[in-house]
Write a protein that holds these residues in place. Structure first.
Motif, PDB file in Angstrom:
ATOM      1  N   THR A  83       3.285  -1.148   4.086  1.00  0.00           N
ATOM      2  CA  THR A  83       3.083   0.242   3.639  1.00  0.00           C
ATOM      3  C   THR A  83       4.384   0.841   3.126  1.00  0.00           C
ATOM      4  O   THR A  83       5.480   0.367   3.429  1.00  0.00           O
ATOM      5  N   GLY A  84       4.232   1.890   2.338  1.00  0.00           N
ATOM      6  CA  GLY A  84       5.395   2.599   1.814  1.00  0.00           C
ATOM      7  C   GLY A  84       4.958   3.884   1.149  1.00  0.00           C
ATOM      8  O   GLY A  84       3.786   4.276   1.228  1.00  0.00           O
ATOM      9  N   ASN A  85       5.896   4.555   0.491  1.00  0.00           N
ATOM     10  CA  ASN A  85       5.557   5.808  -0.193  1.00  0.00           C
ATOM     11  C   ASN A  85       5.987   5.753  -1.648  1.00  0.00           C
ATOM     12  O   ASN A  85       6.796   4.912  -2.050  1.00  0.00           O
ATOM     13  N   LEU A  86       5.436   6.666  -2.436  1.00  0.00           N
ATOM     14  CA  LEU A  86       5.620   6.620  -3.889  1.00  0.00           C
ATOM     15  C   LEU A  86       7.014   7.043  -4.343  1.00  0.00           C
ATOM     16  O   LEU A  86       7.372   6.834  -5.506  1.00  0.00           O
ATOM     17  N   GLU A  87       7.823   7.624  -3.455  1.00  0.00           N
ATOM     18  CA  GLU A  87       9.186   8.024  -3.830  1.00  0.00           C
ATOM     19  C   GLU A  87      10.210   6.949  -3.491  1.00  0.00           C
ATOM     20  O   GLU A  87      11.116   6.673  -4.281  1.00  0.00           O
TER      21      GLU A  87
ATOM     22  N   LEU B  88       0.847  -1.194   0.000  1.00  0.00           N
ATOM     23  CA  LEU B  88       0.000   0.000   0.000  1.00  0.00           C
ATOM     24  C   LEU B  88       0.881   1.242   0.000  1.00  0.00           C
ATOM     25  O   LEU B  88       1.666   1.461   0.933  1.00  0.00           O
ATOM     26  N   LEU B  89       0.781   2.054  -1.051  1.00  0.00           N
ATOM     27  CA  LEU B  89       1.656   3.215  -1.214  1.00  0.00           C
ATOM     28  C   LEU B  89       0.867   4.513  -1.299  1.00  0.00           C
ATOM     29  O   LEU B  89      -0.263   4.528  -1.800  1.00  0.00           O
ATOM     30  N   ASP B  90       1.483   5.601  -0.833  1.00  0.00           N
ATOM     31  CA  ASP B  90       0.878   6.922  -0.959  1.00  0.00           C
ATOM     32  C   ASP B  90       1.985   7.962  -1.010  1.00  0.00           C
ATOM     33  O   ASP B  90       3.175   7.634  -0.874  1.00  0.00           O
ATOM     34  N   ILE B  91       1.602   9.219  -1.173  1.00  0.00           N
ATOM     35  CA  ILE B  91       2.580  10.306  -1.270  1.00  0.00           C
ATOM     36  C   ILE B  91       3.233  10.558   0.081  1.00  0.00           C
ATOM     37  O   ILE B  91       2.740  10.101   1.121  1.00  0.00           O
ATOM     38  N   ILE B  92       4.331  11.307   0.068  1.00  0.00           N
ATOM     39  CA  ILE B  92       4.989  11.690   1.320  1.00  0.00           C
ATOM     40  C   ILE B  92       4.434  13.035   1.774  1.00  0.00           C
ATOM     41  O   ILE B  92       3.957  13.830   0.958  1.00  0.00           O
TER      42      ILE B  92
ATOM     43  N   LYS C 169       4.539   7.333 -13.811  1.00  0.00           N
ATOM     44  CA  LYS C 169       5.542   6.859 -12.853  1.00  0.00           C
ATOM     45  C   LYS C 169       5.491   5.337 -12.721  1.00  0.00           C
ATOM     46  O   LYS C 169       6.527   4.675 -12.634  1.00  0.00           O
ATOM     47  N   ILE C 170       4.261   4.797 -12.699  1.00  0.00           N
ATOM     48  CA  ILE C 170       4.093   3.350 -12.558  1.00  0.00           C
ATOM     49  C   ILE C 170       4.761   2.618 -13.716  1.00  0.00           C
ATOM     50  O   ILE C 170       5.429   1.583 -13.530  1.00  0.00           O
ATOM     51  N   GLU C 171       4.646   3.173 -14.918  1.00  0.00           N
ATOM     52  CA  GLU C 171       5.156   2.469 -16.097  1.00  0.00           C
ATOM     53  C   GLU C 171       6.681   2.323 -16.069  1.00  0.00           C
ATOM     54  O   GLU C 171       7.238   1.424 -16.702  1.00  0.00           O
ATOM     55  N   LYS C 172       7.343   3.165 -15.331  1.00  0.00           N
ATOM     56  CA  LYS C 172       8.804   3.068 -15.242  1.00  0.00           C
ATOM     57  C   LYS C 172       9.245   1.790 -14.522  1.00  0.00           C
ATOM     58  O   LYS C 172      10.353   1.286 -14.756  1.00  0.00           O
TER      59      LYS C 172
END
Length: 801
Positions: free
Chosen positions: A88-92, A33-37, A121-124
């Motif tokens: 959990t984690g973040n998108l960066e 589960l990821l989100d912004i910082i 970003k996901i496609e990278k």
């Protein structure tokens, strides 16, 4: 290729993102589960001297969101232990980890620019071939996939969950233009079989199917309310359980979902559907605009159409909004003569003809609202769906309707529906007129145990797909009926398996239901090879018929009551010791006697949403249908050495004494009400009866052996009884329980300890059943028990006296 989902990534941890993450964890999938910082430190972080580079800060938003979700009620997760499956984690810092997942689900804010940025970003990092879906509720899929690679587009679709994801069954799948057919097929299959959803294939149109029709129903109703000068209480009375809708009906549902969510979706349809013939119905009424200005959005802002307050004494009071003055006032009761005519009609579908024929305000309301709904759904084909059944599936699964629009139209009669429409200024669609001209007088038919729907292109009845994995009791009841009485029906499921379906009010268990269980066992032992006890009502069973118990106890007919309880116990023992396998299929509320049936089956095939417990303390008695005995027996089967025995027995004692109810089938394992290694859980309730039948066949064909009655149950006697009595005495002295609570608990302690035996002793099940029945009967002689039963019968709530 065979595609398996072992790990998913959820991008966005808001209410929906966290809810979807929890539901994937519910079914055993590992979740990232990821989100912004955060952009800045909060006060606590500043006080601790943390910086924006600290991991705890960078993951704060996602962790706070998940924690809030896990604490919410109702819970998004079957068992709190399942939260360990979520990382959990973040998108960066952590987006690169998506290269290891099998499915990426985007659940970020509903803005196209943000979604496109996230997809870039996901496609990278996305591994080619990985599923990628969006949970959008309305942004056109063609815009979201612009600029993405061929492989991305071939594996891209919308998978629209409804909130809350655990509880609402609708799962709309909207493939992109280039999406591979195998991907679409997989998403539909996985949604149904593993996520437990009603998977509905939808087109890339505004609001898809569920919200397009459901929001129209609400917006149309807003206009009817003002036209007819109805109160919100009257509308909620007319649009709730009487027509097979949730108790929250219309306005309470809006409060729960959020008025802003409704307005956003309605505006989306209005702005993006210029050719919708009823586009004016999506224009926001003045009273709703004023509520939006005032931030009266519902539960999230503590007030909406209803407002919770407290009086001077601290008692809760619910106020209602007057739509004319926009001021809150005391709730008013709503009563209609037409509704009174339906009180004796248990089958909801049989009520519709009565409701639209009403001569009062209620009848007029139903004619107006159903006419508008019929007119609208007929014209949405083929715009939003080529098949009419998908519209019904969407409304039933997404909005909790018992019947979809075309099913309601069928119940009223297609010709009558057309008559009502014309009276309200609507015309039937060409395809409806052609259907009637061709002699097809209904949208659905049942043939050979299967549902068929009217297929517009072929102008014929076509079998609804996906039924082969289901057994629908409504479809087979008439043709496969073997035996019935006033409380139950026994049906032949095929392959030598019978099913006992309770048909009593709320599936309560009385003499007729017990007679059916005994008859079912008789028939199965003679001419069949297995037995399922299952139904497809809202709840498996709310328990024994306490009204009958109350009358017998009040009249002091103790001998008759003794015989009635013994009959229940003997029936449970027949389930346990019959010569054929018995399978219980509980779902929904499975309380008291319903729980005892499950406890005595050879195997339980439970729906994930099963709320099971022995709740007899609430009516002043102990479980008397073998439940107290069974929990003592199960405790001893877990005994090891020394004081562990007392600990295990105490846990099972507290399960009954505190009237614990599992909030899911998975919690029931922790309470000892389901048994690991023996009982199983089905996530999709629609598959439950078929799955139960499958287990019955497997057990029968494996060479089922009739069990030998237990005479080896170790009871601890005074050793356990003393511990229990000291505990209840302490709790009563500290005012934690009442004197009558203590009396009930001491009776239960006596049974589960096996009496006041001087030392641990091996006893039979019948010994425990006899002292259980004696304890139950003695409590029925107590005035305070009768007060509790009477209060439950009157209010549906327990009394602590």
């Amino acid at each position: 290729m065979t595609r398996k989902i072992k790990k998913v990534a959820i991008i966005g941890s808001g209410i929906m993102g966290s809810g979807i993450a929890c539901h994937f964890a519910n079914i055993g999938v590992e979740v990232l589960l990821l989100d912004i910082i955060p952009r800045e430190l909060n006060e606590i972080e500043k006080a601790k001297g943390l910086t924006l580079n600290d991991k705890v800060v960078r993951n704060r938003l996602v962790n706070d969101a998940l924690t809030a979700s896990l604490k919410s009620s109702p819970s998004p997760i079957y068992n709190q232990k399942f939260a360990d499956r979520i990382t959990t984690g973040n998108l960066e810092d952590d987006l690169h980890k998506i290269k290891y997942v099998d499915w990426i689900v985007e659940v970020v804010v509903e803005r196209l620019d943000i979604k496109k940025s996230v997809f870039e970003k996901i496609e990278k990092f996305r591994t080619p071939g990985t599923l990628i879906t969006s949970n959008t509720s309305g942004i056109p899929i063609k815009f979201m996939s612009e600029g993405r690679s061929e492989d991305f587009q071939q594996h891209f679709a919308v998978t629209h969950f409804f909130n809350p994801p655990r509880y609402l069954k609708l799962f709309e799948v909207v493939p992109s233009a280039k999406c591979k057919q195998e991907v679409t097929d997989f998403l539909m299959m996985h949604g149904d079989k593993f996520l437990g959803k009603t998977a509905v294939l939808a087109k890339d149109t505004p609001a898809f199917i569920g919200n397009r029709i459901g929001i129209f129903g609400i917006m149309s109703l807003f206009h009817v309310v003002k036209e007819m000068d109805l109160t919100i209480e009257e509308v909620d009375k007319l649009t709730g359980p009487v027509i097979g809708r949730p108790k929250s009906a219309t306005f309470r549902t809006i409060d729960v979902v959020g008025l802003d969510t409704l307005v956003h979706t309605a505006n989306g349809v209005k702005d993006n559907c210029p050719n919708d013939e009823m586009r004016d119905q999506f224009v926001i009424p003045d009273f709703v605009n004023k509520m939006m200005e005032n931030k009266w959005l519902g539960s999230k802002t503590k007030q909406g159409f209803y407002k919770m307050t407290k009086d001077a004494q601290g008692n809760r009071d619910i106020l209602s909004l007057d739509l004319n003055t926009l001021e809150y006032r005391t709730k008013k009761s709503a009563k209609f003569a037409t509704l009174e005519l339906t009180k004796s009609i248990d089958n909801v579908s049989d009520r519709f003809k009565v409701l639209v024929g009403g001569k009062d305000k209620a009848g007029e309301f139903y004619r107006k609202s159903f006419a508008a709904m019929f007119a609208y759904v007929q014209n949405r084909i083929p715009e939003i769906s080529d098949e009419l059944y998908r519209i019904d599936d969407g409304l039933r699964a997404g909005f909790g309707w018992e019947h979809g629009p075309f099913q309601i139209w069928d119940a009223i009669g297609v010709a009558k529906g057309i008559e009502i429409m014309k009276a309200e200024g609507h015309q039937p669609a060409t395809w409806v007129t052609e259907m009637m001209a061709n002699g097809e007088t209904s949208f659905y038919t049942v043939k050979n145990g299967a549902t068929y729907y009217y297929d517009i292109p072929s102008k014929s009845q076509v079998k609804k797909p996906g039924q082969d994995s289901f057994i629908i009791l409504d479809n087979i009841r008439k043709s496969n009926e073997v035996w019935k009485n006033s409380g139950a029906v026994i049906e032949d499921l095929g392959d030598g398996i019978l099913n006992i379906e309770f048909r009593s009010k709320m599936n309560t268990i009385g003499g007729d239901v017990l007679a059916a269980i005994n008859k079912g066992i008789d028939l199965a032992e003679k001419d069949f090879q297995g037995l399922v006890v299952g139904n497809q009502a809202a709840n498996f069973s709310v328990g024994a018929n306490i009204g009958m118990i109350f009358m017998m106890a009040a009249e002091q007919e103790y001998e008759e009551l003794n015989m009635a309880i013994k009959y229940f116990q003997d029936t449970m023992m027949r389930m346990r010791y019959s010569s054929i396998p018995t399978i219980a299929a509980p779902h929904g509320m499975t309380l008291g006697g319903g729980c005892e049936i499950s406890l005595h089956a050879d195997k339980v095939v439970a729906a994930a949403e099963t709320y099971i417990g022995l709740v007899e303390f609430g009516v002043g008695v102990i479980p008397g249908g073998g439940g107290s005995k069974e929990m003592a027996l199960r405790a001893q089967d877990l005994f090891h050495k020394g004081d562990v025995q007392l600990n295990v027995l105490q846990e099972h004692f507290l399960t009954i004494g505190m009237a614990k109810v599992a909030t899911s089938a998975y919690e029931a394992f922790d309470l000892g009400l389901l048994q690991k290694g023996k009982d199983v859980v089905v996530v999709n309730k629609d598959r439950q009866i078929a799955e139960a039948k499958k287990h019955a066949v497997l057990m029968a064909e494996a060479g089922y052996t009739q069990p030998v009655k237990r005479k080896d149950i170790l009871v601890l006697g005074k050793q356990a009884l003393g511990m229990f009595l000291v505990g209840t005495d302490s709790m009563e002295a500290s005012n934690y329980i009442s004197a009558h609570d203590q009396k009930i608990a001491n009776k239960l302690a006596y049974v589960m300890a096996g009496g006041d035996l001087s030392e641990p002793t091996r006893v039979s099940e019948q010994y425990l059943l006899d002292i259980e029945r004696e304890a139950f009967l003695s409590l029925c002689t107590e005035r305070k028990t009768l007060e509790r039963i009477q209060h439950m019968l009157k209010t549906g709530k327990p009394l602590r006296n």
